[in-house]
Design a protein around this motif. Structure first.
Motif, mmCIF file in Angstrom:
data_model
loop_
_atom_site.group_PDB
_atom_site.id
_atom_site.type_symbol
_atom_site.label_atom_id
_atom_site.label_comp_id
_atom_site.label_asym_id
_atom_site.label_seq_id
_atom_site.Cartn_x
_atom_site.Cartn_y
_atom_site.Cartn_z
ATOM 1 N N VAL A 288 -45.786 -17.321 3.158
ATOM 2 C CA VAL A 288 -47.055 -17.301 3.884
ATOM 3 C C VAL A 288 -46.824 -16.597 5.202
ATOM 4 N N ALA A 289 -47.710 -15.690 5.564
ATOM 5 C CA ALA A 289 -47.574 -14.949 6.816
ATOM 6 C C ALA A 289 -47.658 -15.907 7.989
ATOM 7 N N PRO A 290 -46.762 -15.786 8.961
ATOM 8 C CA PRO A 290 -46.803 -16.698 10.124
ATOM 9 C C PRO A 290 -48.069 -16.482 10.949
ATOM 10 N N ARG A 291 -48.554 -17.567 11.477
ATOM 11 C CA ARG A 291 -49.773 -17.511 12.299
ATOM 12 C C ARG A 291 -49.439 -17.929 13.716
ATOM 13 N N GLU A 292 -50.076 -17.269 14.698
ATOM 14 C CA GLU A 292 -49.906 -17.591 16.107
ATOM 15 C C GLU A 292 -50.954 -18.638 16.481
ATOM 16 N N LEU A 293 -50.473 -19.862 16.740
ATOM 17 C CA LEU A 293 -51.372 -20.970 17.024
ATOM 18 C C LEU A 293 -51.556 -21.249 18.504
ATOM 19 N N LEU A 294 -50.791 -20.573 19.378
ATOM 20 C CA LEU A 294 -50.891 -20.860 20.814
ATOM 21 C C LEU A 294 -52.258 -20.495 21.393
ATOM 22 N N PRO A 295 -52.837 -19.325 21.068
ATOM 23 C CA PRO A 295 -54.169 -19.037 21.637
ATOM 24 C C PRO A 295 -55.227 -20.060 21.205
ATOM 25 N N ALA A 296 -55.196 -20.435 19.965
ATOM 26 C CA ALA A 296 -56.182 -21.425 19.525
ATOM 27 C C ALA A 296 -55.969 -22.764 20.219
ATOM 28 N N PHE A 297 -54.700 -23.138 20.453
ATOM 29 C CA PHE A 297 -54.422 -24.398 21.143
ATOM 30 C C PHE A 297 -54.908 -24.348 22.585
ATOM 31 N N LEU A 298 -54.685 -23.217 23.260
ATOM 32 C CA LEU A 298 -55.112 -23.099 24.652
ATOM 33 C C LEU A 298 -56.634 -23.121 24.766
ATOM 34 N N VAL A 299 -57.286 -22.431 23.870
ATOM 35 C CA VAL A 299 -58.762 -22.442 23.900
ATOM 36 C C VAL A 299 -59.289 -23.838 23.651
ATOM 37 N N THR A 300 -58.694 -24.540 22.703
ATOM 38 C CA THR A 300 -59.162 -25.888 22.388
ATOM 39 C C THR A 300 -58.934 -26.855 23.545
ATOM 40 N N LEU A 301 -57.879 -26.663 24.312
ATOM 41 C CA LEU A 301 -57.538 -27.588 25.390
ATOM 42 C C LEU A 301 -58.152 -27.195 26.725
ATOM 43 N N LEU A 302 -58.114 -25.903 27.067
ATOM 44 C CA LEU A 302 -58.525 -25.477 28.402
ATOM 45 C C LEU A 302 -60.032 -25.392 28.561
ATOM 46 N N VAL A 303 -60.744 -24.999 27.526
ATOM 47 C CA VAL A 303 -62.206 -24.861 27.661
ATOM 48 C C VAL A 303 -62.858 -26.206 27.988
ATOM 49 N N PRO A 304 -62.564 -27.321 27.286
ATOM 50 C CA PRO A 304 -63.177 -28.598 27.690
ATOM 51 C C PRO A 304 -62.761 -29.040 29.091
ATOM 52 N N LEU A 305 -61.485 -28.757 29.499
ATOM 53 C CA LEU A 305 -61.070 -29.129 30.845
ATOM 54 C C LEU A 305 -61.822 -28.338 31.903
ATOM 55 N N ALA A 306 -62.036 -27.049 31.671
ATOM 56 C CA ALA A 306 -62.782 -26.242 32.632
ATOM 57 C C ALA A 306 -64.223 -26.719 32.756
ATOM 58 N N VAL A 307 -64.846 -27.036 31.645
ATOM 59 C CA VAL A 307 -66.226 -27.536 31.684
ATOM 60 C C VAL A 307 -66.291 -28.874 32.409
ATOM 61 N N ALA A 308 -65.313 -29.763 32.190
ATOM 62 C CA ALA A 308 -65.304 -31.054 32.877
ATOM 63 C C ALA A 308 -65.104 -30.873 34.377
ATOM 64 N N ALA A 309 -64.233 -29.934 34.793
ATOM 65 C CA ALA A 309 -64.012 -29.683 36.221
ATOM 66 C C ALA A 309 -65.271 -29.157 36.893
ATOM 67 N N LEU A 310 -65.980 -28.245 36.236
ATOM 68 C CA LEU A 310 -67.230 -27.734 36.800
ATOM 69 C C LEU A 310 -68.264 -28.837 36.949
ATOM 70 N N LEU A 311 -68.345 -29.714 35.981
ATOM 71 C CA LEU A 311 -69.299 -30.816 36.078
ATOM 72 C C LEU A 311 -68.928 -31.770 37.213
ATOM 73 N N CYS A 312 -67.639 -32.027 37.408
ATOM 74 C CA CYS A 312 -67.215 -32.903 38.505
ATOM 75 C C CYS A 312 -67.534 -32.277 39.858
ATOM 76 N N LEU A 313 -67.290 -30.970 39.999
ATOM 77 C CA LEU A 313 -67.624 -30.296 41.249
ATOM 78 C C LEU A 313 -69.119 -30.339 41.523
#
Length: 395
Positions: A288-313
């Protein structure tokens, strides 16, 4: 237990069982009856009272009221294409309907009859064999549905009445292949129950089919001009009003014409032999061809954190930076309201102090200072003991 006592109990039990069986009405089973039905045509079976009256034990009353009930054997109701009708206990019952292609096969219907005078019952199993309609090349492509206003459904179910209706319809089509497809009570189509007045009927929908095209009279009866006349309460444009008179009163505004085409046959799946050809075995992939999972992990983790920080501000800005403060509020409030508010706060504080300790001096606002009747005055600055007990009213 002794033998005579046991024998006496057995005799009493046998007598009680005999009395209970004597009180139960008789039940008789009639031989099975086989009938046939064809798809695309009306099926009518009349439940006559005479065979069931003969089966009732000791029933010599030919006018005994008989009530019929019918259901699928082992089921509580009838098939969806079959209906049952009986106007009253003194009249026969009818099983009628129009089977379609999905209903091909044998249907076992259990018929139960009740004698209202003797409470006796009789049952019969009715085997209905539904077969395809071979005559006239299958289903009729041209079908018309008439609403007969001066009839009940039981009046059009007998074969003589249906034959009379076909003869009246012969003026609209060629007589060759005309046949009745279905008969339905107007009550089953949402019609109202007529008033109990002589001459009022429920109404019956009669569906007739043929391989011949519709006549010009039928085509004009369903034209847009005729429909507009029906909406205005006028009779439609048709020249065949007298075809069914005087036996059948047709409501031409409820006429429905249907042209049924041959059902297209969809090609089914092509089944193979079930054996793979030689050398054509299934080989699952091993790599099976290797897949790069780091971008998907960062998007899944950082996008909700950024939205939560904006709401707190945003929430912190609204709660901290947008506050008006007490001074600004007091400056925008009139002096009268501020004095009124401060007096309320002072009185509240005083009442709380009084509730905390009952030994405090009475407030000046509650001291009696002047008696209207006697003119006596009281020193408001006197002690609580003299001021509270100074009589203001003469004894």
């Amino acid at each position: 237990m002794e033998g005579p006592e046991l024998l006496r109990l057995w005799v009493l039990a046998a007598l009680a069982l005999g009395v209970s069986l004597a009180t139960v009405p008789d039940h008789h089973v009639l031989p099975d009856l086989r009938v046939s039905a064809e798809t695309g045509a009306i099926f009518v079976h009349e439940l006559e009272r005479e065979p069931f009256l003969e089966a009732f034990s000791g029933s010599e009353d030919d006018d005994a009221p008989v009530t019929f009930r019918a259901h699928l054997r082992g089921r509580p109701d009838l098939p969806r294409w079959l209906r049952f009708a009986q106007r009253g206990p003194g009249q026969p019952g009818f099983l009628y309907g129009c089977p379609l292609t999905p209903e091909l096969g044998t249907h076992s219907v259990q018929v139960l009859a009740y004698n209202r005078h003797t409470f006796a019952t009789a049952s019969q199993r009715l085997l209905i064999s539904v077969t395809p309609r071979p005559r006239y090349g299958g289903d009729a492509p041209f079908q018309a549905e008439f609403l007969v206003g001066n009839r009940d459904v039981e009046e059009l179910l007998p074969e003589a009445a249906r034959e009379m209706f076909l003869q009246a319809s012969a003026g609209l089509w060629e007589r060759g292949d005309l046949h009745v497809i279905n008969v339905t009570s107007a009550l089953d189509r949402g019609g109202r129950v007529p008033l109990p007045i002589e001459g009022r009927r429920e109404g019956v929908y009669v569906q007739v089919g043929s391989h011949s095209p519709f006549s010009p009279c039928l085509a004009s009866a369903v034209s847009p001009q005729s429909r507009s006349r029906c909406h205005r309460g006028q009779r439609p444009l048709a020249s065949c009003y007298d075809t069914f008179a005087p036996h059948f009163s047709i409501r031409w505004c409820n006429l429905t014409l249907l042209q049924v085409g041959p059902s297209p046959t969809t090609p089914g799946p092509v089944w193979g032999s079930g054996v793979l050809e030689e050398g054509g075995g299934f080989e699952p992939p091993t790599e099976v061809a290797p897949r790069e999972l780091l971008p998907a992990f960062l998007v899944t983790l950082l996008v909700p954190l950024a939205v939560a920080a904006l709401l707190c501000l945003l929430l912190g800005h609204l709660m901290c930076c947008r506050r008006e403060g007490v001074e600004k509020r007091d400056l925008q409030t009139s002096d009268i309201q501020l004095v009124h508010h401060s007096s309320i706060l002072g009185d509240t504080r005083e009442l709380r102090l009084m509730a905390g300790s009952r030994d405090v001096p009475r407030p000046l606002s509650t001291l009696p200072m002047f008696n209207v009747r006697t003119g006596q005055r009281t020193n408001p600055m006197a002690s609580a003991r003299h001021g509270a007990r100074a009589p203001l009213l003469p004894h």
